[in-house]
Design an enzyme around this catalytic site. Structure first.
Site, PDB file in Angstrom:
ATOM      1  N   LYS A  11      41.695  34.047  49.469  1.00 50.37           N
ATOM      2  CA  LYS A  11      41.409  35.157  48.561  1.00 50.37           C
ATOM      3  C   LYS A  11      41.007  36.398  49.358  1.00 50.37           C
ATOM      4  O   LYS A  11      40.302  36.282  50.369  1.00 50.37           O
ATOM      5  CB  LYS A  11      40.279  34.727  47.605  1.00 50.37           C
ATOM      6  CG  LYS A  11      39.971  35.713  46.495  1.00 50.37           C
ATOM      7  CD  LYS A  11      38.959  35.103  45.522  1.00 50.37           C
ATOM      8  CE  LYS A  11      38.577  36.042  44.399  1.00 50.37           C
ATOM      9  NZ  LYS A  11      37.637  35.431  43.439  1.00 50.37           N
ATOM     10  N   SER A  40      38.836  35.421  38.614  1.00 51.32           N
ATOM     11  CA  SER A  40      39.419  36.455  39.447  1.00 51.32           C
ATOM     12  C   SER A  40      40.267  35.922  40.599  1.00 51.32           C
ATOM     13  O   SER A  40      40.998  36.686  41.214  1.00 51.32           O
ATOM     14  CB  SER A  40      38.311  37.336  40.015  1.00 51.32           C
ATOM     15  OG  SER A  40      37.462  36.573  40.866  1.00 51.32           O
ATOM     16  N   SER A  55      35.467  31.965  38.409  1.00 55.42           N
ATOM     17  CA  SER A  55      36.690  32.514  39.012  1.00 55.42           C
ATOM     18  C   SER A  55      37.554  31.543  39.797  1.00 55.42           C
ATOM     19  O   SER A  55      38.655  31.902  40.205  1.00 55.42           O
ATOM     20  CB  SER A  55      36.341  33.688  39.911  1.00 55.42           C
ATOM     21  OG  SER A  55      36.190  34.833  39.123  1.00 55.42           O
TER      22      SER A  55
HETATM   23  N1  GLN Z   1      35.148  36.491  34.970  1.00 54.00           N
HETATM   24  C1  GLN Z   1      33.780  36.590  35.403  1.00 54.00           C
HETATM   25  C2  GLN Z   1      33.458  38.022  35.677  1.00 54.00           C
HETATM   26  O1  GLN Z   1      34.228  38.826  35.349  1.00 54.00           O
HETATM   27  C3  GLN Z   1      33.573  35.752  36.629  1.00 54.00           C
HETATM   28  C4  GLN Z   1      34.121  36.337  37.847  1.00 54.00           C
HETATM   29  C5  GLN Z   1      33.925  35.488  39.063  1.00 54.00           C
HETATM   30  O2  GLN Z   1      33.621  34.301  38.959  1.00 54.00           O
HETATM   31  N2  GLN Z   1      34.068  36.125  40.215  1.00 54.00           N
HETATM   32  O3  GLN Z   1      32.437  38.366  36.209  1.00 54.00           O
END
Ligand code: GLN
Length: 503
Positions: A80, A155, A179
């Site tokens: 990532k 994400s 994420s």
């Molecule tokens: N979707 C969640 C957010 O927008 C989690 C994101 C993540 O785990 N990095 O914060």
């Protein structure tokens, strides 16, 4: 030549060990696969082939010398783009870091390298990991390999789509509120958020430091376990990494995975989280989770319904704590030390105007929304009402888990309330996007390990994710239960329709 795409770690390692193929050939097959498919899927922000070539040459040398191969020898891995790989860009899919080249390597990347992995590339993500669909990337929208008109989740959408489509065997993601697990559910792969502190975060760009955790994604629990064994362990460069019991080297999680599911499940107590199998969850998803519970019961587990009454506050608590921490962590992107420096329209001698134009141009809408929310929650006069209150409720959520874990070894629930949604479907409605993480966020607030594995197909024949949560440091138990499920079902073998025909 033998088909090399879509294979497991053990299959590839066997082919390498008996010299049927070389690491260079494994790499070439995957690079060709990326070239054929990434124009549709758009999983990668940059390819790191030069690095992978060197890594493959090293593995081939080991094979030639007849040496024992390290655990990920010749295995293509995607990383990532918020994790530093030395001398390559780390953009976090943000304009503000578009030209930033990592001067050093994250501990997890170092460990993968030492384990013989081949770095295929860096993957697309929601900007600074803020989002649930990968649509918040400043560069491109990644597609779900099962249906290109849908999001892969987020994400870590790029990493997950790369694994689901066969462009990588393993990928690293980060999970602050879901994420890793939510995209794993959307793309029909396995994705694990380890116990907070299990994996070093040195070299991970910080979003919300009390919640962030790096973890692996793969097409099976076994491969996920092998990758976790490589990256886990204490790191003196990360003061939040757990010193014991993994002081000197990571544990070998895969060693605990017996091929007899009944042996793995016998006597285990499984709790079904009742708040997550009712209203607001697609009915096909609820049925799949209930069916999974029945499978565990058949394998000899004791299954009960459990309640986490304070988990209904998890979403608002998360959006106060995560944004508060993000507002502090992202203060460093000001045009002075890192990345973009924007002086357009700023008076020459005004540093404040330079900050302002850099941050206005460099950050996307969601990141700005979070920085403002977090700054507000931390500001004097509001701190007690918002931030402090959120921390107190976080404790109540953790207490709920502590009490149900007195009678359960693991908890199960859906990973996400829906299957993968259409690209663009939720972009104008941040609140409905935030709801995607309703099932995953509680584990981050409590620091628990959790995995998402495929548990069937739901609406429009899209993958459904089963989430399995364990107590702090019971990552091995979580993997065992997940593996037992995969030994008794074949949902994880249903690749997205395109994979069988390409290579
Ligand atoms: N979707 C969640 C957010 O927008 C989690 C994101 C993540 O785990 N990095 O914060």
């Amino acid at each position: 030549m033998t088909e090399l795409v879509g294979r497991s770690i053990s299959e590839l390692k066997k082919l390498l060990a008996d010299k049927s193929v070389s690491a260079k050939e494994v790499l070439a097959a995957h690079v060709k696969h990326v070239q054929a498919h990434d124009s549709d899927i758009k999983a990668f922000t940059c390819l790191t082939e030069e690095r992978a070539q060197k890594q493959a040459a090293r593995v081939d040398e080991l094979i030639a010398k007849g040496e024992t191969l390290p655990p990920l020898a010749g295995i293509p891995v995607a990383i990532k783009d918020n994790i530093c790989v030395a001398d390559y860009p780390t953009t976090c899919s943000s304009r503000i870091l578009e030209n930033f080249i990592a001067p050093y390597e994250a501990t997890v990347a170092q460990k993968l390298d030492q384990a013989g992995a081949l770095f295929i590339g860096k993957t697309n993500m929601d900007e600074f990991a803020m989002g649930s669909s990968t649509e918040n990337s400043a560069f491109k929208k990644t597609a779900n390999p099962w249906d290109l008109s849908r999001v892969p989740g987020g994400s870590s959408g790029g990493s997950t789509a790369a694994v689901a489509s066969g462009m990588a065997v393993v990928a690293l993601g980060s999970d602050t509120g879901g994420s890793i697990r939510q995209p794993a559910a959307f793309c029909g792969v396995s994705g694990m958020k380890p116990t907070y502190g299990m994996v070093s975060r040195f070299g991970l760009v910080a979003f919300a430091s009390s919640l962030d955790q790096i973890g692996p994604l793969a097409r099976s629990v076994e491969d996920t376990a092998i990758a976790l064994s490589v990256i886990a362990g204490h790191d003196k460069k990360d003061s939040t990494s757990i010193p014991e019991p993994f002081k000197h080297q990571g544990p070998r999680f895969e060693a605990a995975l017996s091929s007899d599911p009944e042996k793995l499940m016998k006597g285990l107590r499984v709790g079904v989280i009742t708040e997550l199998v009712g209203e607001g969850i697609e009915p096909e998803i609820v049925s799949s989770i209930r069916a999974a519970a029945a499978i565990f019961e058949k394998l000899g587990a004791k299954v009960t319904d459990v309640s986490l009454p304070n988990s209904k506050f998890a979403l608002p608590v998360y959006y106060l704590i995560a944004t508060a921490e993000a507002s502090a962590n992202l203060a460093r992107y000001d045009g002075v030390k890192y990345g973009l420096r924007e002086t357009d329209g700023a008076a020459k001698d005004s540093i404040l105007e330079m900050y302002k134009s850099t941050r206005s141009k460099g950050f996307g809408a969601e990141v700005k929304r979070r920085i403002m929310l977090g700054t507000y929650a931390l500001s004097s006069g509001y701190y007690d009402a918002y931030y402090k209150k959120a921390q107190q409720v976080r404790r109540l959520i953790k207490n709920d888990f502590d009490s149900v874990f007195q009678n359960c070894d693991v908890l199960i629930s859906p990973t996400s309330p829906t299957v993968a949604f259409k690209i663009g479907e939720k972009t104008d409605d941040p609140l409905s996007m935030y709801l995607s993480d309703i099932a995953t966020i509680p584990a981050n607030l409590a620091g628990l390990p959790g995995i998402s594995i495929p548990a069937g197909l739901g609406k429009d024949k899209l993958p459904i994710g089963l989430q399995i949560l364990g107590q702090v440091l019971s990552d091995e138990v979580v993997l065992k239960v997940a593996h037992a499920f995969q030994q008794s079902t074949d949902f994880h073998n249903r690749q997205f329709p395109g994979l069988a025909t390409v290579g």
